[in-house]
Enzyme design. Sequence first.
Site, PDB file in Angstrom:
ATOM      1  N   THR A  52      -3.300   4.279   5.412  1.00 52.62           N
ATOM      2  CA  THR A  52      -1.808   4.190   5.135  1.00 52.62           C
ATOM      3  C   THR A  52      -2.094   3.223   3.830  1.00 52.62           C
ATOM      4  O   THR A  52      -2.995   1.862   4.208  1.00 52.62           O
ATOM      5  CB  THR A  52      -0.583   3.670   5.794  1.00 52.62           C
ATOM      6  OG1 THR A  52       0.161   3.169   5.002  1.00 52.62           O
ATOM      7  CG2 THR A  52      -0.698   2.868   7.045  1.00 52.62           C
ATOM      8  N   ASN A  53      -1.911   2.505   2.758  1.00 50.49           N
ATOM      9  CA  ASN A  53      -1.453   1.884   1.765  1.00 50.49           C
ATOM     10  C   ASN A  53      -0.491   1.038   2.272  1.00 50.49           C
ATOM     11  O   ASN A  53      -0.722  -0.587   2.357  1.00 50.49           O
ATOM     12  CB  ASN A  53      -1.009   1.995   0.592  1.00 50.49           C
ATOM     13  CG  ASN A  53      -2.443   3.362  -0.237  1.00 50.49           C
ATOM     14  OD1 ASN A  53      -3.440   2.285  -1.020  1.00 50.49           O
ATOM     15  ND2 ASN A  53      -2.046   3.988  -0.059  1.00 50.49           N
ATOM     16  N   THR A  54       1.106   0.989   2.938  1.00 46.79           N
ATOM     17  CA  THR A  54       1.842  -0.038   3.244  1.00 46.79           C
ATOM     18  C   THR A  54       1.903  -0.811   3.730  1.00 46.79           C
ATOM     19  O   THR A  54       1.928  -2.319   3.977  1.00 46.79           O
ATOM     20  CB  THR A  54       3.462   0.673   2.896  1.00 46.79           C
ATOM     21  OG1 THR A  54       3.453   1.950   1.573  1.00 46.79           O
ATOM     22  CG2 THR A  54       4.522  -0.135   3.257  1.00 46.79           C
ATOM     23  N   CYS A  90      -0.367   5.458  -2.359  1.00 50.17           N
ATOM     24  CA  CYS A  90       0.496   5.632  -0.276  1.00 50.17           C
ATOM     25  C   CYS A  90      -0.159   7.161  -0.750  1.00 50.17           C
ATOM     26  O   CYS A  90      -0.575   7.966  -1.688  1.00 50.17           O
ATOM     27  CB  CYS A  90       2.068   6.568  -1.489  1.00 50.17           C
ATOM     28  SG  CYS A  90       2.481   7.133   0.331  1.00 50.17           S
ATOM     29  N   THR A  91      -0.752   7.318   0.462  1.00 51.57           N
ATOM     30  CA  THR A  91      -1.773   8.205   1.058  1.00 51.57           C
ATOM     31  C   THR A  91      -1.279   9.593   0.840  1.00 51.57           C
ATOM     32  O   THR A  91      -2.242   9.652   1.275  1.00 51.57           O
ATOM     33  CB  THR A  91      -2.436   7.328   2.256  1.00 51.57           C
ATOM     34  OG1 THR A  91      -1.487   7.801   2.802  1.00 51.57           O
ATOM     35  CG2 THR A  91      -3.802   6.428   2.645  1.00 51.57           C
ATOM     36  N   GLN A 138       9.786  -0.917   8.991  1.00 50.30           N
ATOM     37  CA  GLN A 138       9.966  -1.474   7.926  1.00 50.30           C
ATOM     38  C   GLN A 138      11.206  -1.078   7.566  1.00 50.30           C
ATOM     39  O   GLN A 138      11.884  -2.749   6.303  1.00 50.30           O
ATOM     40  CB  GLN A 138       9.118   0.836   6.785  1.00 50.30           C
ATOM     41  CG  GLN A 138       7.420   0.264   7.057  1.00 50.30           C
ATOM     42  CD  GLN A 138       6.749   1.877   6.444  1.00 50.30           C
ATOM     43  OE1 GLN A 138       7.882   2.426   6.209  1.00 50.30           O
ATOM     44  NE2 GLN A 138       5.867   1.911   6.218  1.00 50.30           N
TER      45      GLN A 138
END
Length: 231
Positions: A83-85, A196-197, A52
């Site tokens: 996960t969102n990202t 964001c989780t 990332q």
Amino acid sequence: MQTIGLIGGMSWESTQTYYRLINQQVRARLGGLHSARLVLYSVDFAEIEALQQSGDWVAAGEILGSAAHSLEVAGVDFLMLCTNTMHKVAPYIERAVAVPLLHIADATAEALIAEGVHRVGLLGTRFTMEQAFYRERLEAHGIEVLIPDETQREVIHDIIFRELCQGVTTPASKTAYLEVVEVLAGQGAQGVILGCTEIGLLIQAGDTEIPLFDTTAIHAEQAVRRALAQG
């Protein structure tokens, strides 16, 4: 009951929340000793986080695509990326398998629309707040997305990686997040997405008057509905 495939570990702090919520909801719906049929593939988050930071989303997508393939071979009926990202690389996952991916932004948009929310604030990592992959997915459902200013985004991002992903919550960080929520509400947000989780570990619905939409809880609930739909 269908078998759920979870791609987790990003971070495991929120992945365990997925596991708990999914099993609690299955038991609530079916009663007795029922629990979810699921397979978990948990990655080493340090490897993903390094990719990332370097912007190597291709390599990250290949890792998660491989994880998805392993889950498909294990016999899952559909996939969830916990996960969102990392939904930025959802296309890599979808190309790697034939089973469907339950996209977290679509699940969240469905929950927003059900509550009549069409203008929403978004909290998450810098990647989720600043890049187009998540906002555009919501906007495709007719939802306007507001994000915090640059200073606030930096604070939110740092707390996620320095604290929440390591299981740390502090009163100061909670106050900082709630201040951002209030700013977004003042800008006309009808609700705020906890995009964001891990954020649900820090702030919850009872902490503020503006509706909070916890993507972990929303995603888990949709997975249970799908897993039990044919049962």
